[in-house]
Design an enzyme around this catalytic site. Structure first.
Site, PDB file in Angstrom:
ATOM      1  N   LYS A  49      49.287  17.970  38.112  1.00 64.00           N
ATOM      2  CA  LYS A  49      49.801  18.470  37.486  1.00 64.00           C
ATOM      3  C   LYS A  49      49.237  19.860  37.858  1.00 64.00           C
ATOM      4  CE  LYS A  49      50.478  14.197  35.339  1.00 64.00           C
ATOM      5  NZ  LYS A  49      49.402  13.171  35.232  1.00 64.00           N
ATOM      6  N   TYR A 258      48.135   0.366  28.522  1.00 67.22           N
ATOM      7  CA  TYR A 258      48.113   1.531  29.276  1.00 67.22           C
ATOM      8  C   TYR A 258      46.187   2.287  29.045  1.00 67.22           C
ATOM      9  CZ  TYR A 258      47.593   6.849  29.246  1.00 67.22           C
ATOM     10  OH  TYR A 258      47.406   8.331  29.629  1.00 67.22           O
ATOM     11  N   TYR A 284      43.977   6.054  35.482  1.00 68.93           N
ATOM     12  CA  TYR A 284      44.773   6.326  36.933  1.00 68.93           C
ATOM     13  C   TYR A 284      44.459   6.332  37.549  1.00 68.93           C
ATOM     14  CZ  TYR A 284      47.550   8.684  33.023  1.00 68.93           C
ATOM     15  OH  TYR A 284      48.330   9.302  32.196  1.00 68.93           O
TER      16      TYR A 284
HETATM   17  C1  LIG Z   1      49.908  12.853  35.207  1.00 66.93           C
HETATM   18  C2  LIG Z   1      48.643  11.464  36.486  1.00 66.93           C
HETATM   19  C3  LIG Z   1      49.262  10.521  37.594  1.00 66.93           C
HETATM   20  C4  LIG Z   1      50.650  10.142  37.018  1.00 66.93           C
HETATM   21  O1  LIG Z   1      51.446  11.474  37.697  1.00 66.93           O
HETATM   22  P1  LIG Z   1      53.354  11.392  37.455  1.00 66.93           P
HETATM   23  O2  LIG Z   1      53.936  12.470  38.391  1.00 66.93           O
HETATM   24  O3  LIG Z   1      52.708  11.374  36.265  1.00 66.93           O
HETATM   25  O4  LIG Z   1      53.483  10.242  37.738  1.00 66.93           O
HETATM   26  C5  LIG Z   1      48.021   9.746  38.181  1.00 66.93           C
HETATM   27  N1  LIG Z   1      46.589  10.313  37.927  1.00 66.93           N
HETATM   28  C6  LIG Z   1      46.843  11.425  36.676  1.00 66.93           C
HETATM   29  C7  LIG Z   1      45.417  11.774  37.164  1.00 66.93           C
HETATM   30  C8  LIG Z   1      47.419  12.244  36.274  1.00 66.93           C
HETATM   31  O5  LIG Z   1      46.756  12.673  34.974  1.00 66.93           O
END
Ligand SMILES: *Cc1c(COP(=O)(O)O)cnc(C)c1O
Length: 340
Positions: A49, A258, A284
């Protein structure tokens, strides 16, 4: 084709490192594996991000905004990085978080509080449903609020990942990757890499591992990613209409939902840590790496392939999900042996 100029505010350290993972590759008996370390973007424990926020908050400052609002889950990495960036830029930060206030904050939520943002608990609404109301209050208070979209994924956030593909190209032009694999959840990362691939004329497959089966903005997630890619293409003046054909979104690894940590995530975390000394996050990157491991085992990704795993960050959540980690069961002999 080069990227046009947009106001971008520096928030991290770029380029992020590109490293090879030879021990992980050996254990899997599989392809060459590289990792792009966006967990090392440098902003408050890093993450993908940071790239998007450089453009989004550049836009906010350009518009003279004094406050930012964004939303996510209680353990949102996006919210934590937004809070850190807002602190650095002297912006008031409002986070709309799903769930209810826990007795004791940990992981990302602890960091949010260190950055002194205002937290609005939203119960079931973890995707920003309550933002408009807060926006109006801030506007009435003359604070000039700026809404950072869910996950930072609009055309500016997408642009940031097209730029990331260009960054990779300056580091790895000679690598000839066959696949780029990563966690996909609000879509900006994937749409941006698709756009970057097109601009650079690359042939690697951009493989998003779907993390969260919920819909985004009332359209299905794959439609959303394609539309983000098209909006960002317009922004950079690329004449190309992305379609479903351009999209590879793998939804085989959604597990029990999730942020529910299962065997797949546990194995990925322990294997990556114990072969390479690298931490994944439970929500993630462990799910995405787990998916990659399965694709290697099933032969979907072959021994001769050259894979780039894009580490998108999220490691502070390890502390919040410590109870989901299965440390005892997976330390036995043979754990690190190559198959066959
Ligand atoms: C937000 C996030 C993602 C996903 O990225 P997007 O652009 O929202 O699809 C993947 N890994 C982590 C650790 C994240 O914080």
């Amino acid at each position: 084709m080069t990227l046009p100029h947009f106001p971008r505010i520096p928030l991290g350290f770029f380029p992020t490192p590109l490293v090879e993972l030879p021990r992980l590759s050996k254990v899997l008996g599989g392809p060459t594996i590289f990792m792009k370390r966006d967990d090392q973007t440098g902003l408050a424990f890093g993450g993908n991000k940071t790239r998007k926020l450089q453009y989004l908050l550049g836009d906010a400052l350009n518009q003279g905004c004094g406050a930012v609002i964004t939303a996510g889950a209680a353990q949102s990495n996006h919210c934590r990085q937004t809070a850190a960036a807002a602190a650095k830029l002297g912006l008031e930060c409002h986070l709309v978080l799903g769930g209810d206030a826990p007795d004791k904050p940990s992981g990302n939520l602890l960091l949010d509080q260190i950055f002194d943002c205002r937290i609005h608990w939203a119960g079931e609404h973890r995707k920003g449903e309550d933002i408009p109301e807060i926006f109006e209050e801030l506007q009435a208070a003359q604070k000039k609020p700026y809404i950072v979209p869910y996950g930072g994924s609009n055309e500016l956030g997408t642009l940031a990942f097209a730029e990331a593909a260009h960054e990779l190209d300056t580091q790895g032009n000679h690598h000839l990757f066959t696949h780029i694999v990563f966690a996909s959840s609000s879509g900006g990362t994937q749409a941006g890499l698709m756009l970057g691939k097109k601009m650079l004329g690359k042939s690697y497959q951009v493989v998003g591992i779907n993390i969260d089966k919920a819909e985004t903005d009332g359209t299905y997630f794959d439609r959303h990613i394609v539309s983000l890619a098209n909006c960002a293409a317009k922004l950079v003046g690329l004449e190309h209409e992305f379609t479903d054909q351009d999209l590879t979104l793998n939804s085989d690894y959604l597990g029990a939902g999730y942020a529910v940590i299962g065997d797949l995530e546990n194995e990925a975390i322990l294997l990556t840590a114990r072969t390479e000394g690298i931490l994944l996050d439970p929500v993630y990157t462990a799910r995405a790496m787990g998916g990659l491991i399965q694709m290697i085992r099933s032969g979907e990704i072959g021994r001769k392939d050259r894979v780039l795993f894009w580490h998108t960050g999220g490691t502070p959540a390890l502390f919040a999900y410590a109870n989901g980690l299965d440390l005892a069961r997976r330390t036995g002999k043979g754990f690190l042996q190559a198959p066959g």
